[in-house]
Scaffold this active site. Structure first.
Site, PDB file in Angstrom:
ATOM      1  N   ASP A  60       0.854  -1.196   0.000  1.00  0.00           N
ATOM      2  CA  ASP A  60       0.000   0.000   0.000  1.00  0.00           C
ATOM      3  C   ASP A  60       0.882   1.235   0.000  1.00  0.00           C
ATOM      4  OD1 ASP A  60      -1.758   2.080   0.389  1.00  0.00           O
ATOM      5  OD2 ASP A  60      -2.918   1.071   1.949  1.00  0.00           O
ATOM      6  N   HIS A  73       0.344   8.085   3.839  1.00  0.00           N
ATOM      7  CA  HIS A  73       1.070   7.474   4.941  1.00  0.00           C
ATOM      8  C   HIS A  73       2.568   7.762   4.926  1.00  0.00           C
ATOM      9  CE1 HIS A  73      -2.726   5.488   5.505  1.00  0.00           C
ATOM     10  NE2 HIS A  73      -2.668   5.019   4.269  1.00  0.00           N
ATOM     11  N   ILE A  85      -0.296   9.562   8.441  1.00  0.00           N
ATOM     12  CA  ILE A  85      -0.953   8.700   9.413  1.00  0.00           C
ATOM     13  C   ILE A  85      -0.623   7.236   9.127  1.00  0.00           C
ATOM     14  CG2 ILE A  85      -2.835  10.347   9.719  1.00  0.00           C
ATOM     15  CD1 ILE A  85      -4.588   8.534   7.965  1.00  0.00           C
ATOM     16  N   GLY A 128      -4.736   2.173   7.965  1.00  0.00           N
ATOM     17  CA  GLY A 128      -5.777   1.496   8.721  1.00  0.00           C
ATOM     18  C   GLY A 128      -5.544  -0.002   8.777  1.00  0.00           C
TER      19      GLY A 128
END
Length: 279
Positions: free
Chosen positions: A184, A189, A204, A207
């Site tokens: 990903d 991110h 961040i 998830g």
């Protein structure tokens, strides 16, 4: 309306996944395996430890179901957030293998402030067996208000007692840089400018990295660290995690499933409505 609500029922093109023992080892490290004690999770982080057979974390199955979506319409990708994720396994994932994944849109719901797009994906082995079935939802901010259905309600209820088990796992400041190596590469991110476009002061954590850390907790606390016993899990993402924050997973035993939720060290719930299917 930029989001095409008539996309329900359509499938995207198939994608073939080939994974090696190195890929499954990398994933385990990317979701924190071995961080506190490098000798504790050797079945998931090494392939040549004497007397230890390599095993695969069950949540790795979500990666095997990734496949392109049919075209959803036009929208700002910075407004897309992962909202829900579940998976179920037919059997433990082998350390290396091949599977063919395909994704179908099962719902587009109007949440007012945005659109919720729900999909179902399968990863099928060369012999025709479905190894993993995953269901996912993404929330696209600013794309609601088109007059569609709001979607089904979840019946999950927080038990009125203290958790039966709770465990806290740390994450590293560079955790997102590790996890992105599992496939990903969303710049949310890693790229501060892209993160700022989405309203964050720094990148961040994925998830699905939070999800994988949670899956490790469920595996060790509820399934005796045996991947054959954790057959699946589901949860809703409710808040963001920043790399370096600790994650506490609270678990409640039930007759046929376990319930769980995950919170950060400041008490913010980041995954709720969690269910785990354990044999």
């Amino acid at each position: 309306m930029p989001i095409d609500s008539t996309v329900v029922g359509r499938e995207g093109p198939a994608r073939t996944h080939r994974w090696s023992a190195a890929d499954t080892l990398l994933y385990a490290v990317a979701v924190g395996a071995g961080m506190d004690d490098p000798t504790r999770e050797l079945a998931f982080t090494t392939e040549n430890t004497a007397g230890v057979r390599q095993r695969v974390l069950p949540s790795f199955g979500v990666l095997l179901t990734h496949a392109p979506l049919p075209r959803l319409g036009s929208y700002d990708p910075a407004g897309l957030v992962h909202a829900e994720q579940s998976f179920t396994l037919s059997r433990p994932i082998p350390a290396e293998g091949t599977a063919r994944a395909r994704t179908r849109v099962t719902g587009v719901y109007d949440k007012g402030s945005g659109a919720l797009v729900v999909t179902e994906s399968t990863a099928t082995c060369p012999d025709g067996e479905v190894l993993v079935t995953a269901r996912s939802a993404v929330f696209i901010r600013g794309e609601g208000g088109f007059g569609g259905e709001r979607g089904p309600r979840d019946t999950w209820r927080l038990p009125d007692r203290a958790p039966d088990r709770a465990v806290t796992y740390p994450t590293r400041p560079e955790q997102a840089l590790l996890y992105r190596l599992s496939g990903d590469r969303n710049p949310l991110h890693s790229d501060p400018r892209f993160a700022a476009r989405a309203g964050f002061d720094r990148p961040i954590l994925h998830g699905l990295c939070t999800y994988g850390v949670t899956g490790r907790a469920l595996l060790h606390e509820l399934a005796g660290s045996d991947p054959a016993r954790l057959r699946g899990m589901s949860g809703r993402f409710t808040a963001t995690v920043f790399p370096g924050q600790s994650l506490t997973v609270e678990m409640w035993a039930q007759q046929d499933t376990a319930l769980f939720r995950t919170r950060t060290d400041d008490g913010t719930i980041v995954i709720d409505r969690g269910r785990a299917w354990v044999e």
